[in-house]
Every structure is written in C-alpha cells, then in structure tokens.
Design a protein around this motif. Structure first.
Motif, mmCIF file in Angstrom:
data_model
loop_
_atom_site.group_PDB
_atom_site.id
_atom_site.type_symbol
_atom_site.label_atom_id
_atom_site.label_comp_id
_atom_site.label_asym_id
_atom_site.label_seq_id
_atom_site.Cartn_x
_atom_site.Cartn_y
_atom_site.Cartn_z
ATOM 1 N N GLY A 102 -2.430 -0.120 -1.082
ATOM 2 C CA GLY A 102 -2.192 -1.522 -0.763
ATOM 3 C C GLY A 102 -1.607 -2.323 -1.900
ATOM 4 N N MET A 103 -1.094 -1.623 -2.929
ATOM 5 C CA MET A 103 -0.417 -2.302 -4.044
ATOM 6 C C MET A 103 0.964 -1.696 -4.205
ATOM 7 N N SER A 104 1.976 -2.545 -4.338
ATOM 8 C CA SER A 104 3.341 -2.097 -4.592
ATOM 9 C C SER A 104 3.698 -2.321 -6.057
ATOM 10 N N ARG A 105 4.772 -1.645 -6.492
ATOM 11 C CA ARG A 105 5.234 -1.779 -7.872
ATOM 12 C C ARG A 105 6.748 -1.953 -7.869
ATOM 13 N N ARG A 106 7.213 -2.971 -8.566
ATOM 14 C CA ARG A 106 8.639 -3.298 -8.598
ATOM 15 C C ARG A 106 9.034 -3.686 -10.021
ATOM 16 N N HIS A 107 10.174 -3.170 -10.502
ATOM 17 C CA HIS A 107 10.708 -3.623 -11.784
ATOM 18 C C HIS A 107 11.547 -4.871 -11.525
ATOM 19 N N HIS A 108 11.116 -5.981 -12.089
ATOM 20 C CA HIS A 108 11.737 -7.271 -11.773
ATOM 21 C C HIS A 108 11.521 -8.217 -12.943
ATOM 22 N N LEU A 109 12.572 -8.934 -13.334
ATOM 23 C CA LEU A 109 12.508 -9.887 -14.443
ATOM 24 C C LEU A 109 12.063 -9.215 -15.742
ATOM 25 N N GLY A 110 12.519 -7.999 -15.948
ATOM 26 C CA GLY A 110 12.311 -7.347 -17.231
ATOM 27 C C GLY A 110 11.017 -6.581 -17.380
ATOM 28 N N MET A 111 10.232 -6.455 -16.318
ATOM 29 C CA MET A 111 8.957 -5.733 -16.430
ATOM 30 C C MET A 111 8.560 -5.195 -15.066
ATOM 31 N N ASP A 112 7.628 -4.262 -15.053
ATOM 32 C CA ASP A 112 7.054 -3.796 -13.806
ATOM 33 C C ASP A 112 6.026 -4.815 -13.333
ATOM 34 N N ARG A 113 6.111 -5.145 -12.033
ATOM 35 C CA ARG A 113 5.196 -6.121 -11.437
ATOM 36 C C ARG A 113 4.542 -5.507 -10.209
ATOM 37 N N VAL A 114 3.312 -5.898 -9.941
ATOM 38 C CA VAL A 114 2.551 -5.319 -8.835
ATOM 39 C C VAL A 114 1.918 -6.430 -8.000
ATOM 40 N N PHE A 115 1.778 -6.132 -6.699
ATOM 41 C CA PHE A 115 1.064 -7.086 -5.831
ATOM 42 C C PHE A 115 0.661 -6.381 -4.548
ATOM 43 N N LEU A 116 -0.134 -7.082 -3.747
ATOM 44 C CA LEU A 116 -0.647 -6.537 -2.491
ATOM 45 C C LEU A 116 0.485 -6.299 -1.490
ATOM 46 N N ASN A 117 0.294 -5.285 -0.648
ATOM 47 C CA ASN A 117 1.157 -5.107 0.504
ATOM 48 C C ASN A 117 0.286 -4.997 1.759
ATOM 49 N N CYS A 118 0.882 -4.612 2.873
ATOM 50 C CA CYS A 118 0.161 -4.642 4.157
ATOM 51 C C CYS A 118 -1.045 -3.713 4.186
ATOM 52 N N ALA A 119 -0.952 -2.581 3.484
ATOM 53 C CA ALA A 119 -2.030 -1.597 3.544
ATOM 54 C C ALA A 119 -3.318 -2.100 2.899
ATOM 55 N N ALA A 120 -3.233 -3.118 2.052
ATOM 56 C CA ALA A 120 -4.453 -3.653 1.435
ATOM 57 C C ALA A 120 -5.456 -4.089 2.497
ATOM 58 N N CYS A 121 -4.956 -4.648 3.596
ATOM 59 C CA CYS A 121 -5.830 -5.156 4.652
ATOM 60 C C CYS A 121 -5.955 -4.217 5.843
ATOM 61 N N HIS A 122 -5.191 -3.121 5.831
ATOM 62 C CA HIS A 122 -5.150 -2.250 7.009
ATOM 63 C C HIS A 122 -5.282 -0.768 6.652
ATOM 64 N N THR A 123 -6.116 -0.465 5.675
ATOM 65 C CA THR A 123 -6.437 0.919 5.324
ATOM 66 C C THR A 123 -7.873 0.948 4.822
ATOM 67 N N ALA A 124 -8.610 1.987 5.192
ATOM 68 C CA ALA A 124 -9.998 2.091 4.752
ATOM 69 C C ALA A 124 -10.392 3.558 4.696
ATOM 70 N N THR A 125 -11.619 3.788 4.254
ATOM 71 C CA THR A 125 -12.137 5.150 4.203
ATOM 72 C C THR A 125 -13.363 5.292 5.090
ATOM 73 N N VAL A 126 -13.604 6.533 5.490
ATOM 74 C CA VAL A 126 -14.770 6.897 6.289
ATOM 75 C C VAL A 126 -15.392 8.132 5.652
ATOM 76 N N ARG A 127 -16.726 8.128 5.541
ATOM 77 C CA ARG A 127 -17.450 9.332 5.138
ATOM 78 C C ARG A 127 -18.307 9.789 6.314
ATOM 79 N N VAL A 128 -18.139 11.045 6.707
ATOM 80 C CA VAL A 128 -18.866 11.528 7.880
ATOM 81 C C VAL A 128 -20.354 11.676 7.604
ATOM 82 N N LYS A 129 -20.716 11.757 6.319
ATOM 83 C CA LYS A 129 -22.117 11.691 5.897
ATOM 84 C C LYS A 129 -22.143 11.224 4.446
ATOM 85 N N ALA A 130 -23.303 10.862 3.969
ATOM 86 C CA ALA A 130 -23.402 10.176 2.675
ATOM 87 C C ALA A 130 -22.853 11.004 1.518
ATOM 88 N N ASP A 131 -22.994 12.333 1.569
ATOM 89 C CA ASP A 131 -22.536 13.147 0.448
ATOM 90 C C ASP A 131 -21.158 13.754 0.688
#
Length: 497
Positions: A102-131
C-alpha cells in the motif's frame, strides 16, 4: 587598402577560452539539475497485483514523503507510535520489500518519495490459526490498518521538536542513506522543513480527528475528511455529521457491480467516479493523478475474485444445502442469488434507514453541501467531472462476494461475526477487539474476544459511542428470529460466498 589582420592577443584568447568553459559548465550544470530535479519516474510493475500493491496513483507527486525521512521517523519519533515501527499501525510487510503493502515509490523533485496507494485500504492478512503464517489477500478490507493512528503519528511527530534536519538526517544515514553533499546540506533540509509545514497545515484541516472517537483499525471517516480538504468550517457543522467512520470495503468483481448504488450509502452508481473519489485519499488530485495507473487497477479489480473459504477450511455440504434454501428466502432479494450471481430485485439499491435501522451517522455525514462541492473537483477536466454523486437516506444492499473475509460486519464494522449478526441487536457484543487476523471459521469472522496476543495489542471497539452502533438489520425479515439450528445452516452456506 587590405583589412587589418592583426592577430589576437593572448589575453583575448584566454577570455574566449574562459567564456567557453563557463558556457560548457553552465550547460553541464543545467543538464545535471534537469536530470536530478526534473525526473519524474515511479516504480513500474508488470504484474497487475504487484502494481495494485506497490504502484503509484500519482499522489506521491503531491503528498509523497522523502523516502529516507519515512524510514527514519519511526526511530526519531518512536514515542508517538503504539509499538515498534509502522507495523504497529497495522501496515503489512512482505518479504523482499522494504516498504509496506500500500505504499508507492517515485523519484520526483530530486529524491525518492513515498505515499499511500489503493492497497493500503484494500489488502489484509488472514491466519487460519494463531501459530500459522499470515496469508496476504489483495482486494479485501484492510481490517488491520489504523489510519487515524497513522495520521496522528505524523501530526505529533511533525509538531515535535524532533522533526528537524539535525535529528532526521543522521538517523537516515545510520539506516543506510547515501546522501551526497547536495542532499545532506540542501535537498533534505529543505524537504524536511517543507514536509513539516505541509503535514501541520493538512492536519489542521483534519483537526476533527482530535475530537472524534478513535476509528480503530479497518475504518475511515471518508466524507468528513473530504469536508476538511474543502475547508468546511468543521466546528460549525451539525453534530450528527461528525461521526461517519465506516469500514474499508472489499473491491472484488467490480465489473459485475457496474450500475449499482454503492459507497455504503449508495451515493454513486458509477465505478469510475467512485475510484477517482477514493484516489483523493492517496493524494491523487486532478492535476497530478496518474489516470493510466488508476485504469490498470480498475481493469484488475473488474474481475479480481476473493479466495474461497474452502481453500483453508471445510464446509459441511449437507448443512450448507439446508442453509441455501434459507438464504434464498431471507437474503437473496437484497444481496444476490449467490456469492457470484448478484441478480436480485433489490441488489445495489438503497434501503431507507427507517427499514434497515442500522447506525445512521454514516448517512448523516454525507451532506448535500459536500455533494455540490464534489461536482467541482474535475471541473477543468470535463471527461472526468463527477456527475453521479447523490444524497441518499439509507444504506446500499451489497453483493456478498468474499463475505467470509469482510468481517466485522455492517457498514461501520460494529458486529464481529456472522453469528453475532444473526442475533437480535440487544444480544450482539457491546464491545469487542478489532485488528486480529486470526480467523474463527465457526462463527465466521476474526477472533475478537482477546485484547492482546504477545506484543500485539488490539483495539477495543465500543458500540455505545456515536457512529459505532450495532443496531439494525434485525427482526424476522433479516433472519435474527431463526432457530439456532437454522442460523448455523445459513452461516454454513454463507461460507461458500
């Protein structure tokens, strides 16, 4: 007479040579500055899922944090985080990637810059059991991401005495930043001061988050955030508008959902407009949005499908068959014939509040005044201008594809499991814990009765707070009066969605 052919003096030759050298130096300097500061290049991914998870929407041009500042802040401002690093905010990390999903990376204005993208709010994890190892699933609601805590972290850090080049740059270098003198003494100091000013200014507009109850993981107050960006006078808004926090939605099967009134309250029936509206959350404003990148996400989400429950757990076929008949009687008209067939006379339409009875604050938060302002967003870009937003007075009947991965339930995530949703409102949990990715395959939802696990602390969700009510979707028409045996049968069938 012959014209004079007096040879040039050594002084003139030296002058010309110096001028030529200066001209060459200026050209080379200009070329270096152009190449250094004129480059605008985002990381590219051929795979559509990788593009969804790490590709840019264009918002990193506008809101992007300098990469090495992003890396350094969890150490510089550790006291403002609930735990260790960005993972304590519910951000997810995959092996081989130093940025969270959910974070993108772009070289812009002389440096690498990062910010949220769509996956930040629309991706998750599942564990089928605690371990078990976590399983990352793209397109499902990000039930672990605490976006309000993310915002408050940057607000508090940027407002602190630690947010200075003298603190941040040495930490970035300790973490591996190879900064040349221009970076060290010009580019990054300027960037840090600009970032501080912009974060403080933005968070002043979003100041309502300091008076609202905490959203907790998996939720966002979409439209009060939009009002803040439009510079609405937050303190003068009606009180009932200020508690609109709702769950992040799933985004699978978008092609099948074209023409449906969605966005929880059914305020827009055009997928493309909903996507452009959501892109504002990634900083992608009209002048800088990357339409080609957004269209790639639209193409992927048009046919993306959730994984089947049966990939991880068994389903009792006999009990499921009994539940299928109950589903057709009680649920199909509003939610579709099945988890893949969305036909139904009320699917994608709005059920008025007086009938559905669920918490009303999300409906109240979307106001006619905001609708009018949204119509101006792409006024300079007629092909994209918003024309389909409408004020409604209820909630949309959603298709239920991937239902097992969409807990907690109702628009505000106020009911932890399907079993709880099939109980009368007064018997549903008054509070429970959000943010755990361990799955409960019996009641169908995430484990919600423990406050912590190891070093991980979960968020206590209180249904008594404004906007958090768990009432509604109740009564004989909604299956809450079924016998216990019938409820278990219905749940068994819903596992197949």
């Amino acid at each position: 007479m012959e014209p004079s052919t007096k040879p040039s003096t050594p002084g003139c030759v030296r002058c010309k040579t110096i001028l030529m050298l200066l001209l060459v130096a200026l050209i080379l300097t200009g070329f270096y500055i152009y190449m250094r500061f004129g480059t605008d290049r985002a990381l590219q991914f051929d795979d559509p899922v990788m593009h969804f998870k790490y590709g840019s929407t264009g918002g990193d041009r506008n809101m992007g944090f300098p990469y090495w500042v992003w890396k350094a802040l969890p150490q510089v401002c550790s006291e403002f985080l609930p735990g260790k690093g960005y993972a304590s905010l519910g951000m997810l990390f995959e092996a081989g990637h130093d940025l969270p999903v959910g974070m993108s990376r772009r070289h812009h204005l002389g440096m690498d810059r990062v910010f949220l993208n769509c996956a930040a709010c629309h991706t998750a994890t599942v564990r089928v059991k605690a371990d078990a190892a976590p399983i990352l699933i793209a397109g499902m609601p990000s039930h672990q991401l605490d976006l309000m805590a993310f915002q408050k972290f940057f607000q508090r850090c940027a407002s602190s005495a630690k947010f200075t080049p003298e603190r941040i740059i040495p930490e970035a270098q300790r973490l591996g930043a190879k900064l040349d003198p221009l970076d060290r003494y010009v580019v990054y100091p300027i960037a840090i001061h600009l970032m501080r000013d912009r974060v403080i200014a933005l968070m002043d507009r979003l100041r309502f988050i300091n008076t609202e109850p905490d959203w907790g993981p998996g939720r966002v107050d979409t439209f009060n955030s939009a009002k803040a960006i439009f510079n609405f006078p937050i303190e003068r808004l009606p009180k009932e508008e200020l508690f609109g926090a709702s769950d992040f939605p799933a985004i699978w099967n978008q092609a099948k959902k074209r023409g449906m009134q969605l966005h929880w309250d059914g305020n827009n029936d055009r997928v493309e407009e909903r996507n452009l509206s959501a892109s504002f959350g990634t900083g992608a404003t009209p002048p800088i949005i990357d339409h080609a990148a957004i269209e790639r996400i639209e193409a992927w989400s048009a046919t993306a499908a959730p994984p089947a429950f049966t990939q991880y757990y068994p389903v009792d076929a006999t009990l499921s068959a009994k539940g299928a008949a109950l589903y057709q009687r009680y649920c199909a008209d509003c939610h579709g014939a099945s988890g893949s067939d969305f036909s139904g006379k009320l699917v994608g339409q709005v059920t008025p509040l007086k009938h559905i009875g669920t918490d009303p604050y999300r409906v109240y938060s979307y106001s006619p005044a905001l609708m009018v302002n949204q119509g101006t967003l792409y006024a300079g870009y007629p092909q994209y201008q918003f024309t389909h937003f409408r004020k409604t007075f209820g909630y949309a009947n959603m298709p239920l594809d991937g239902l097992w991965l969409r807990a907690p339930y109702l628009h505000n995530g106020s009911v932890p499991t399907l079993w709880a949703l099939l109980q009368p409102s007064q018997q549903r949990p008054k509070h429970f814990y959000r943010g755990n990715d361990v799955y409960d395959p019996q009641q169908v939802g995430f484990v919600s009765n423990i406050a912590e696990q190891g070093t991980q602390r979960y968020f206590k969700y209180d249904t008594r707070l404004p906007g958090n009510g768990n009432q509604g979707h109740d009564g004989p028409a909604y299956g809450t009066a079924l016998s216990t045996a019938d409820k278990w049968a219905l749940i068994e069938y819903l596992k197949t969605f």
